[in-house]
Design a protein around this motif. Structure first.
Motif, PDB file in Angstrom:
ATOM      1  N   GLU A  64       3.706   9.468   7.941  1.00 50.99           N
ATOM      2  CA  GLU A  64       3.585   8.120   7.381  1.00 50.99           C
ATOM      3  C   GLU A  64       4.525   7.853   6.215  1.00 50.99           C
ATOM      4  OE1 GLU A  64      -0.247   7.432   5.679  1.00 50.99           O
ATOM      5  OE2 GLU A  64      -0.621   9.571   5.338  1.00 50.99           O
ATOM      6  N   HIS A  65       5.376   8.798   5.847  1.00 52.28           N
ATOM      7  CA  HIS A  65       6.278   8.573   4.713  1.00 52.28           C
ATOM      8  C   HIS A  65       7.692   8.988   5.107  1.00 52.28           C
ATOM      9  CE1 HIS A  65       7.446   9.393   0.254  1.00 52.28           C
ATOM     10  NE2 HIS A  65       7.821   8.197   0.658  1.00 52.28           N
ATOM     11  N   GLU A  95       7.831  -0.081   6.277  1.00 51.97           N
ATOM     12  CA  GLU A  95       7.512  -0.985   5.173  1.00 51.97           C
ATOM     13  C   GLU A  95       8.002  -0.368   3.869  1.00 51.97           C
ATOM     14  OE1 GLU A  95       3.616  -3.566   4.199  1.00 51.97           O
ATOM     15  OE2 GLU A  95       3.361  -1.408   3.936  1.00 51.97           O
ATOM     16  N   THR A 124       1.622  13.608   0.397  1.00 51.70           N
ATOM     17  CA  THR A 124       2.085  13.383   1.766  1.00 51.70           C
ATOM     18  C   THR A 124       3.461  14.011   1.966  1.00 51.70           C
ATOM     19  OG1 THR A 124       0.874  11.298   1.853  1.00 51.70           O
ATOM     20  CG2 THR A 124       2.565  11.645   3.522  1.00 51.70           C
ATOM     21  N   ASN A 172       0.841  -1.194   0.000  1.00 47.27           N
ATOM     22  CA  ASN A 172       0.000   0.000   0.000  1.00 47.27           C
ATOM     23  C   ASN A 172       0.877   1.244   0.000  1.00 47.27           C
ATOM     24  OD1 ASN A 172      -2.391  -1.491   0.077  1.00 47.27           O
ATOM     25  ND2 ASN A 172      -2.343  -1.616   2.316  1.00 47.27           N
ATOM     26  N   LYS A 173       0.554   2.184  -0.874  1.00 37.51           N
ATOM     27  CA  LYS A 173       1.352   3.395  -1.010  1.00 37.51           C
ATOM     28  C   LYS A 173       0.783   4.512  -0.146  1.00 37.51           C
ATOM     29  CE  LYS A 173       3.310   0.987  -4.241  1.00 37.51           C
ATOM     30  NZ  LYS A 173       4.543   0.243  -3.969  1.00 37.51           N
ATOM     31  N   CYS A 174       1.585   5.553   0.049  1.00 41.13           N
ATOM     32  CA  CYS A 174       1.137   6.731   0.784  1.00 41.13           C
ATOM     33  C   CYS A 174       0.254   7.585  -0.116  1.00 41.13           C
ATOM     34  CB  CYS A 174       2.340   7.546   1.266  1.00 41.13           C
ATOM     35  SG  CYS A 174       3.356   6.706   2.482  1.00 41.13           S
ATOM     36  N   ILE A 223       8.132   0.753   0.249  1.00 46.31           N
ATOM     37  CA  ILE A 223       7.092   0.977  -0.768  1.00 46.31           C
ATOM     38  C   ILE A 223       7.695   1.402  -2.104  1.00 46.31           C
ATOM     39  CG2 ILE A 223       5.290   1.550   0.898  1.00 46.31           C
ATOM     40  CD1 ILE A 223       5.779   4.496   0.297  1.00 46.31           C
ATOM     41  N   PRO A 249       6.994  14.151   3.259  1.00 45.31           N
ATOM     42  CA  PRO A 249       7.875  13.088   3.750  1.00 45.31           C
ATOM     43  C   PRO A 249       8.790  13.567   4.879  1.00 45.31           C
ATOM     44  CG  PRO A 249       8.776  13.986   1.742  1.00 45.31           C
ATOM     45  CD  PRO A 249       7.497  14.729   1.999  1.00 45.31           C
ATOM     46  N   SER A 299      12.602   4.458   0.206  1.00 44.13           N
ATOM     47  CA  SER A 299      11.313   5.059   0.548  1.00 44.13           C
ATOM     48  C   SER A 299      10.513   4.066   1.382  1.00 44.13           C
ATOM     49  CB  SER A 299      10.552   5.431  -0.726  1.00 44.13           C
ATOM     50  OG  SER A 299       9.290   5.975  -0.423  1.00 44.13           O
ATOM     51  N   TYR A 300      10.034   4.519   2.547  1.00 46.19           N
ATOM     52  CA  TYR A 300       9.322   3.639   3.474  1.00 46.19           C
ATOM     53  C   TYR A 300       7.988   4.276   3.882  1.00 46.19           C
ATOM     54  CZ  TYR A 300      13.982   1.580   4.091  1.00 46.19           C
ATOM     55  OH  TYR A 300      15.198   0.999   3.883  1.00 46.19           O
ATOM     56  N   LYS A 301       7.071   3.393   4.232  1.00 47.19           N
ATOM     57  CA  LYS A 301       5.802   3.805   4.828  1.00 47.19           C
ATOM     58  C   LYS A 301       5.829   3.465   6.310  1.00 47.19           C
ATOM     59  CE  LYS A 301       0.781   3.379   4.466  1.00 47.19           C
ATOM     60  NZ  LYS A 301      -0.361   2.729   3.761  1.00 47.19           N
TER      61      LYS A 301
END
Length: 304
Positions: free
Chosen positions: A179-180, A213, A137, A131-133, A215, A139, A195-197
């Protein structure tokens, strides 16, 4: 003398020109992503993924543009004026410099500094099925590695990446909005972009347990050529108008925790004449009054 500046003929054109005029508080910087004349599929996918991270503050040019920024910068300056963008990312590919990216920024519609990076490994957003942001968003940026503090070129690259990905300035932050994460690591002459969530899990207390996670996109980069601005021009680009500088207030100081302390200067007070609260318990007895008057009460003094 003939003025070279054309006056707007309509209100719409007037609003358009006023929007581009210098302001005390500048709007969020936009970025233009340009594809070179010989860009391959890898470079094209990188530009699309960076555009997905940067939206809505980005413009993606889909047509190929035959230009060489390190040799001729006029086309970049033209596109900067046309799209009102102060950041750019140019992608190209050739035998001498395969999978090439040039990231840079403008000052007064002229190239301030730019750095050329080579792509050695790339994992696209489409390749990672998570699932993407949401779009737009803001960062969180993390930089790891001593090179970002010791080397001047890496230090300028860090400043350039912060300028590119920082997004809009917000007055407040909520926990659920964090969240990013964009993580940049400089080690062994390479720059790793990940790049992480951020996932907030239950931990049994008020503070949630945090998990990262992947992404995408993931990039392994190597620095190639650099075009850095001189120290004088760089200082001029960082100059702030006087109206934004906070005015100094006398006798006010702040500690490390942000608490404000004020110092008040007063004349010396005579505490013996200080008026306190009138209470029956605080009234002076006749014996105390006579002691203050020198041992002679007021009644006896009248009779004498």
């Amino acid at each position: 003398l003939i003025c070279c500046c054309r006056k707007p003929k309509t209100k719409r054109a007037k609003r358009f020109l006023e929007k581009r005029e210098p302001k005390l508080t500048e709007n969020t910087k936009n970025a233009m992503l340009i594809k070179g004349g010989n860009a391959n599929s890898t470079v094209t996918d990188v530009l699309k993924d960076i555009y997905a991270l940067k939206k809505p503050f980005a413009v993606l040019y889909k047509k190929k543009n035959i230009t060489r920024p390190f040799e001729d910068q006029t086309s970049l300056e033209f596109f900067s004026k046309k799209s009102d963008c102060s950041l750019f990312l140019f992608g190209s590919h050739n035998k001498k410099r395969p999978n090439n990216l040039i990231v840079g920024r403008m000052f007064d519609y002229h190239v301030l500094d730019m750095i050329e990076l080579g792509i050695e490994n790339f994992v696209s957003l489409k390749d990672i099925k998570n699932n993407k942001c949401p779009e737009g968003t803001k960062p969180m940026l993390i930089f790891a590695g001593d090179m970002f503090d010791l080397n001047e070129e890496y230090r300028r690259l860090k400043s350039l990446l912060i300028d590119f990905f920082r997004g809009p300035t917000v007055p407040s932050i909520r926990l659920a909005g964090l969240e990013h994460v964009l993580h940049f690591t400089a080690v062994d002459g390479k720059i790793y972009m990940r790049s992480y969530k951020v996932l907030l899990k239950k931990s049994g207390c008020k503070i949630p347990r945090i998990e990262l996670e992947d992404i995408g996109p993931s990039l392994d980069l190597v620095m190639r050529r650099t075009h850095l601005a001189s120290d004088d021009l760089y200082k001029l680009s960082l100059k702030q108008p006087k109206a934004l500088k906070p005015k100094k207030k006398k006798n006010i100081s702040h500690d490390v925790f942000g608490t404000t302390y004020g110092r008040i200067h007063m004349q010396k007070q005579d505490l013996s004449k200080l008026q306190t609260r009138k209470m029956k318990g605080l009234k002076k007895r006749p014996a105390e009054k006579s002691a203050e008057d020198g041992g002679i009460s007021t009644k006896k003094a009248k009779s004498v």
